[in-house]
Design a protein around this motif. Structure first.
Motif, PDB file in Angstrom:
ATOM      1  N   ALA A  18      45.309  35.076  34.015  1.00 25.26           N
ATOM      2  CA  ALA A  18      44.338  35.419  33.715  1.00 25.26           C
ATOM      3  C   ALA A  18      43.625  36.728  34.564  1.00 25.26           C
ATOM      4  CB  ALA A  18      43.467  34.206  34.243  1.00 25.26           C
ATOM      5  N   ALA A  19      45.057  36.964  35.367  1.00 25.43           N
ATOM      6  CA  ALA A  19      44.118  37.836  36.477  1.00 25.43           C
ATOM      7  C   ALA A  19      45.469  39.054  36.147  1.00 25.43           C
ATOM      8  CB  ALA A  19      45.180  37.515  37.974  1.00 25.43           C
ATOM      9  N   ALA A  20      46.180  38.665  35.226  1.00 26.16           N
ATOM     10  CA  ALA A  20      47.317  39.450  35.509  1.00 26.16           C
ATOM     11  C   ALA A  20      47.401  40.216  34.199  1.00 26.16           C
ATOM     12  CB  ALA A  20      48.776  38.937  35.151  1.00 26.16           C
ATOM     13  N   ALA A  21      46.269  39.988  33.297  1.00 22.73           N
ATOM     14  CA  ALA A  21      45.857  39.814  32.095  1.00 22.73           C
ATOM     15  C   ALA A  21      45.743  41.401  31.760  1.00 22.73           C
ATOM     16  CB  ALA A  21      44.587  38.804  31.438  1.00 22.73           C
ATOM     17  N   ALA A  22      44.335  42.483  32.770  1.00 19.11           N
ATOM     18  CA  ALA A  22      44.205  43.431  32.899  1.00 19.11           C
ATOM     19  C   ALA A  22      45.273  44.283  33.082  1.00 19.11           C
ATOM     20  CB  ALA A  22      42.537  43.538  33.440  1.00 19.11           C
ATOM     21  N   PRO A  23      45.833  43.844  33.960  1.00 23.99           N
ATOM     22  CA  PRO A  23      47.025  45.076  34.217  1.00 23.99           C
ATOM     23  C   PRO A  23      47.811  45.023  33.651  1.00 23.99           C
ATOM     24  CG  PRO A  23      46.800  43.336  36.173  1.00 23.99           C
ATOM     25  CD  PRO A  23      45.739  43.161  35.944  1.00 23.99           C
ATOM     26  N   THR A  24      48.355  43.725  33.132  1.00 26.70           N
ATOM     27  CA  THR A  24      49.602  44.041  31.987  1.00 26.70           C
ATOM     28  C   THR A  24      48.951  45.089  30.462  1.00 26.70           C
ATOM     29  OG1 THR A  24      50.389  41.805  32.962  1.00 26.70           O
ATOM     30  CG2 THR A  24      50.465  42.766  30.592  1.00 26.70           C
ATOM     31  N   ALA A  25      47.102  44.834  30.301  1.00 31.09           N
ATOM     32  CA  ALA A  25      47.127  45.427  29.087  1.00 31.09           C
ATOM     33  C   ALA A  25      46.776  46.902  29.474  1.00 31.09           C
ATOM     34  CB  ALA A  25      45.828  44.695  29.222  1.00 31.09           C
ATOM     35  N   PHE A  26      47.016  47.738  31.018  1.00 32.23           N
ATOM     36  CA  PHE A  26      46.608  48.804  30.904  1.00 32.23           C
ATOM     37  C   PHE A  26      48.009  49.798  30.490  1.00 32.23           C
ATOM     38  CE2 PHE A  26      42.356  49.066  33.394  1.00 32.23           C
ATOM     39  CZ  PHE A  26      42.000  49.929  32.821  1.00 32.23           C
ATOM     40  N   ILE A  27      49.160  48.318  31.528  1.00 32.09           N
ATOM     41  CA  ILE A  27      50.716  49.265  31.456  1.00 32.09           C
ATOM     42  C   ILE A  27      51.415  48.939  29.497  1.00 32.09           C
ATOM     43  CG2 ILE A  27      52.483  48.710  32.091  1.00 32.09           C
ATOM     44  CD1 ILE A  27      51.755  47.515  34.304  1.00 32.09           C
TER      45      ILE A  27
END
Length: 219
Positions: free
Chosen positions: A117-126
């Motif tokens: 859940a926490a990794a979803a946003a930075p992963t989406a940015f990348i």
């Protein structure tokens, strides 16, 4: 890449020259935060190809016309969201030794992607950076600023005589996190504390061998 608009809609105005470069407070800051949260939610739910200005307007409570006028287009929204994400008080670890600092940095990086859940946003940015040139530039600026903060790690190590003063701080930090990002985003393998320590130790050995010494500083 931008969102699809109906032919009846007027063309939006050109994007601001540098969205998010000012640091306003009050209602303006709340507006930016609401828009940022909507952009992050949309990226996580739909990815960059499925994100639209209409979605951001609906989930932020900010009228679409205001979004176009202030951010210009979808890429402007994305760039400002990443710019706002970099306005935090994060500081590199200070454990008292270079080995401890690099290990803590590597473990922090690995831990940031442990929770899906926490990794979803930075992963989406990348992921978005592979589809939008402006997003790629914003992501580069974000990490460049992060690496600049990590110069303190090298400065402290130099003062303790653990490193040569010519050590390129950004190159050293990149070497610490690169193996982790390779597994996270290329080979899609898990990362853990053991791997984080190994990555930090390898970068430390290379730094002590002078592999990251700047030629310009040497000259």
């Amino acid at each position: 890449m931008t969102e699809q608009r109906s032919s009846s809609e007027p063309d939006p105005p050109a994007p601001p020259a540098a969205p998010g470069t000012s640091r306003p407070g009050g209602r303006t800051a709340r507006t930016r935060a609401a828009v940022r949260d909507a952009v992050l939610t949309g990226l996580v739910e739909h990815g960059y190809p499925g994100l639209t200005v209409e979605y951001v307007a609906e989930h932020s409570g900010i009228h679409k016309t205001t979004l176009y006028r202030r951010w210009g287009n979808l890429e402007g929204l994305l760039v400002d969201a990443l710019d706002l994400a970099g306005e935090d008080s994060w500081a590199p670890p200070d454990t008292g030794s270079l080995e401890g600092d690099l290990r803590a940095l590597a473990r922090t990086t690995a831990a940031a992607f442990e929770d899906p859940a926490a990794a979803a946003a930075p992963t989406a940015f990348i992921a978005a950076a592979f589809q939008s040139e402006r997003a790629a530039e914003a992501l580069n600026a974000f990490y460049t600023e992060r690496f600049a903060r990590c110069e303190a790690i090298v400065a402290r190590a130099v003062s303790r005589r653990e490193l040569d003063r010519r050590t390129d701080a950004a190159a050293l930090v990149r070497a610490v996190v690169a193996p982790l990002f390779l597994r996270l985003f290329i080979t899609r393998e898990p990362v853990d504390g053991t791997l984080a320590d190994r990555s930090a130790d390898a970068a430390l050995a290379a730094a002590r061998a002078g592999s990251f010494n700047s030629p310009a500083a040497s000259a």
